[in-house]
Design a protein around this motif. Structure first.
Motif, short mmCIF file in Angstrom:
data_model
loop_
_atom_site.label_atom_id
_atom_site.label_comp_id
_atom_site.label_asym_id
_atom_site.label_seq_id
_atom_site.Cartn_x
_atom_site.Cartn_y
_atom_site.Cartn_z
N LEU A 1 0.83 -1.21 0.00
CA LEU A 1 0.00 0.00 0.00
C LEU A 1 0.86 1.26 0.00
O LEU A 1 0.50 2.26 -0.61
CB LEU A 1 -0.92 0.00 1.22
N TYR A 2 1.99 1.17 0.70
CA TYR A 2 2.85 2.34 0.81
C TYR A 2 4.26 1.89 1.16
O TYR A 2 4.45 1.02 2.02
CB TYR A 2 2.32 3.28 1.90
N TYR B 1 7.23 0.34 5.42
CA TYR B 1 6.37 -0.40 4.49
C TYR B 1 5.03 -0.69 5.15
O TYR B 1 4.96 -1.04 6.34
CB TYR B 1 7.01 -1.74 4.11
N ARG B 2 3.96 -0.57 4.35
CA ARG B 2 2.64 -1.06 4.74
C ARG B 2 2.12 -1.97 3.62
O ARG B 2 2.11 -1.57 2.45
CB ARG B 2 1.65 0.07 4.99
N ILE B 3 1.70 -3.17 4.00
CA ILE B 3 1.32 -4.21 3.04
C ILE B 3 -0.02 -4.80 3.45
O ILE B 3 -0.29 -4.98 4.65
CB ILE B 3 2.38 -5.33 3.01
N ILE B 4 -0.88 -5.12 2.49
CA ILE B 4 -2.12 -5.83 2.78
C ILE B 4 -2.06 -7.20 2.12
O ILE B 4 -1.58 -7.34 0.99
CB ILE B 4 -3.37 -5.05 2.31
N ALA C 1 7.67 -3.77 13.96
CA ALA C 1 6.92 -4.54 12.97
C ALA C 1 5.66 -5.08 13.63
O ALA C 1 5.72 -5.59 14.75
CB ALA C 1 7.77 -5.68 12.42
N VAL C 2 4.53 -4.95 12.93
CA VAL C 2 3.23 -5.32 13.51
C VAL C 2 2.36 -5.98 12.45
O VAL C 2 2.36 -5.58 11.29
CB VAL C 2 2.50 -4.07 14.06
N THR C 3 1.62 -6.99 12.89
CA THR C 3 0.54 -7.57 12.09
C THR C 3 -0.79 -7.07 12.65
O THR C 3 -1.04 -7.19 13.86
CB THR C 3 0.56 -9.10 12.15
N TYR C 4 -1.64 -6.52 11.80
CA TYR C 4 -2.96 -6.05 12.21
C TYR C 4 -4.04 -6.95 11.61
O TYR C 4 -3.99 -7.27 10.41
CB TYR C 4 -3.21 -4.61 11.73
N LEU D 1 0.20 -5.59 7.23
CA LEU D 1 1.53 -5.73 7.81
C LEU D 1 2.25 -4.39 7.71
O LEU D 1 2.21 -3.73 6.67
CB LEU D 1 2.34 -6.80 7.07
N GLU D 2 2.92 -4.03 8.78
CA GLU D 2 3.72 -2.81 8.77
C GLU D 2 5.08 -3.07 9.40
O GLU D 2 5.18 -3.84 10.36
CB GLU D 2 3.04 -1.69 9.58
N TYR D 3 6.09 -2.43 8.84
CA TYR D 3 7.37 -2.42 9.53
C TYR D 3 8.11 -1.13 9.19
O TYR D 3 7.92 -0.54 8.12
CB TYR D 3 8.23 -3.65 9.20
#
Length: 673
Positions: A47-48, A72-75, A110-113, A155-157
């Motif tokens: 996503l970004y 990074y932000r990922i879906i 780093a986080v999983t949402y 996902l973000e890190y």
């Protein structure tokens, strides 16, 4: 580079890490996206992505530093199909020769949402789940895997690294193994530093440039003449002045980037991705001597030949004389002498897996201890060949994994390997003695990276890096066909030269992984897999198979005579390609299948014979199926006489491979008598 600046800096720099998307600011609306808006049926999407690099004076210790911030932000749409490099993150940490010259991670989050029962539930990557691995002497990596990833997870890190290395930035890849909605890269540097860009790929980024002034303080000591940025010694006779310093910021943005479609005949897929890297070209402080770095290839070549761990290693070396004289005794031609010395070095010296264009141990120590890095071994080879009267020079290059050199962008940092180039009877022979299975004019895959530079006392000369020895892969199948359509038999593959070298490298690294990769794609029962190596450039892989089904329709049996060896796709997915077609070596692939006809059946029809070539004889193919002595005998041979073809052969190659697929899609029809 820290020693370049002897003054201490105190600069109130402007924040350059402002982002449109903030780490941790995830909303319920972010989970509403269920598929990519860029490509259909992809398992995930970036996503970004934001890379923000800042080069500045160290305000407390002096010198210069680089701060790297990555976010990074990922879906995730389909966890099971999401590539491993999305779920498992590797962060490179570079090291220098001293213990103080190392990258330091200042922060890592780093986080999983997940959205559960209408609430956002987050699970952080804990410190205990972050691992540091040593890659080689000059590189470590920190690795972590996102926890509790599900379909629909975000996902973000983000991490921040303080680095003493300012000669270049990391390469920022705008493209990824999944589509990318937005990717930014920003470089902020002070006006004293001139960085040149190396922008690659088939996309034109939106570029924003900005310059702002900031103030810095210069304190002068009258009695000692000491001048420092932000310094305050407290001595009498000190004077302080404020000066203006320009801060330059460049931001590159690309949006809606498709995933890279894995293409056949590409040794390093990253060479085709949209990317950017900056390298320090010069450094200039008003009133001080300018320092120039990346200037011309000629300048780089001269510096290499003057370097104590490169060109100067080739001088003297009298301790090699006795060995060389023994090796070339009774050799009547220069090519025989070359072969004898090459065989000696690759057999007796062991590569320690470290890359480098500069020696680590040095030639003498490597000769005594029988081990060294790529430069230690190959510069020794060059020195020995020169002592035998062979015109030999080093060829510097960038390895396959390091990426193709941009020849319009002279770069010291892009060179990370050296091989030998010997001219014998007006012919150039390429040699790399780090691989014990290599041959003259048969380089390991890591060294076949388009072009390199031969370094001589007279300058630099571009050299095409190609393997010229034909390599053969001969596959055979002997099978028994039953009236119920069940096939069982033995498969065998005999490989030499380039194929032998590649297989041996993988087997040495991990024999179980090699076997798994070799057999896992078959959807039938396999047994008795084994590999036989005659230690003379020939390797055989063999297994038994059972329960291969062919079609039975009434009184007829229909099957493809090439069974599971038939070509069904070519993985050339682009309309055109601006990148070389890389085969690794000239190759001959021969498939021979012999299938016993079941008792009581006869041939009703056989496939048509096919034969065709590519333009300029850049490839040839022959296909034939016959009945002989109660067997169906099928044979196909494909010959590619070049290790590399230029991009203009891309469309002819696609047509050539499509014709092969068509030929090998034909069927044999047997009918009951």
């Amino acid at each position: 580079m820290k020693t370049l600046i002897t003054l201490v800096a105190s600069i109130a720099t402007l924040s350059s890490f402002a982002q449109d998307v903030k780490f941790g600011k995830v909303t319920k609306q972010d989970f509403e996206k269920t598929k990519s808006t860029i490509q259909v049926d992809v398992p995930a999407e970036v996503l970004y992505a934001d890379g923000n690099y800042k080069i500045s004076f160290n305000t407390s210790q002096g010198g210069v530093e680089q701060i790297k911030k990555v976010f990074y932000r990922i879906i995730v749409f389909d966890k099971d199909k999401t590539p491993d490099d999305v779920l498992k993150i590797d962060i490179p940490l570079y090291k220098g020769n001293s213990t103080s010259d190392v990258d330091k991670i200042l922060s890592l989050k780093a986080v999983t949402y997940n959205l559960e029962n209408g609430k956002i539930v987050e699970q952080k990557v804990e410190k205990k789940d972050i691992f540091t691995e040593k890659v080689h002497r000059f590189l470590d990596k920190q690795t972590f895997t996102f926890p509790n990833v599900k379909n629909g997870s975000i996902l973000e890190y983000t991490y921040e690294i303080l680095s003493p290395f300012i000669n270049q930035t990391d390469t920022w890849y705008f493209q990824n193994s999944i589509p990318v909605l937005t990717s930014n890269f920003t470089l902020q540097s002070q006006e004293y530093f001139n960085y040149q860009q190396d922008l690659r790929g088939g996309f034109a980024p939106k570029i924003k440039k900005d310059s702002k002034e900031d103030t810095y303080n210069v304190t002068t000591s009258g009695n000692r003449g000491v001048q420092s940025f932000g310094g305050d010694t407290g001595n009498q006779g000190m004077s302080s002045n404020n000066y203006k310093l320009k801060i330059n910021t460049q931001t590159y943005t690309l949006t809606n980037l498709p995933t890279y479609s894995r293409e056949a005949y590409v040794l390093n897929p990253r060479n085709m991705l949209a990317s950017i890297q900056f390298e320090l070209a010069s450094y200039h402080v008003p009133g001080r001597t300018s320092e120039n770095y990346s200037t011309t290839w000629e300048r780089i070549g001269k510096d290499l030949m003057d370097h104590e761990n490169f060109g100067r290693q080739l001088n003297g070396n009298n301790f090699l004389d006795e060995t060389v004289n023994t090796l070339i005794a009774n050799k009547t031609s220069n090519l025989e002498k070359t072969q004898a010395i090459f065989d000696y070095v690759k057999t007796n010296m062991t590569w320690n897996d470290y890359l480098g264009e500069y020696t680590d141990n040095g030639i003498r120590k490597t000769f005594n201890e029988k081990t060294g890095n790529s430069a230690d071994i190959n510069l020794m080879l060059i020195a020995m060949l020169r002592k035998a009267g062979i015109d030999t020079n080093p060829i510097v290059l960038s390895t396959v994994q390091n990426g193709v050199i941009n020849y319009a962008f002279p770069s010291r940092s892009k060179l990370n390997y050296v091989i030998a180039g010997a001219t014998v009877d007006n012919n150039l022979y390429l040699m790399d003695a780090t691989d014990k299975n290599a041959q003259i004019n048969l380089l390991p895959i890591r060294a076949i990276n388009d072009r390199g530079f031969m370094v001589t006392d007279k300058g630099m000369k571009e050299i095409t890096l190609r393997n010229s020895i034909m390599s053969a892969d001969k596959k055979t199948i002997t099978a028994d066909l039953k009236p119920d359509g069940n096939l069982s038999g033995i498969y065998s593959s005999v490989r030499d030269n380039y194929f032998y070298m590649a297989d041996q490298s993988e087997i040495t690294a991990d024999p179980k992984a090699f076997e798994k990769e070799y057999t896992e794609d078959y959807n039938f029962e396999i047994s008795d897999f084994k590999t036989q190596d005659n230690k003379q450039n020939l390797i055989r892989h063999q297994f038994k198979f059972d329960d291969v089904k062919v079609d039975v329709a009434g009184n007829k049996i229909l099957f493809n005579p090439f069974l599971f060896l038939a070509n069904t796709k070519h993985n050339l997915n682009l309309e055109q390609r601006n990148y070389n077609i890389e085969f690794g070596a000239p190759t001959t692939n021969t498939n021979t299948i012999k299938i016993k006809i079941p008792e009581g059946y006869k041939v009703e029809s056989l496939p048509a014979e096919k034969q065709f070539t590519m333009p300029d004889k850049a490839g040839g193919y022959a296909y034939k199926v016959i009945e002989k002595d109660g067997f169906i005998v099928a044979q196909a041979q494909k010959i590619i006489p070049y290790s590399v073809l230029p991009p203009q052969y891309y469309k002819p190659l696609k047509e050539f491979l499509t014709n092969i697929i068509s030929a090998e899609g034909q069927q044999v029809i047997l009918v009951k008598q």
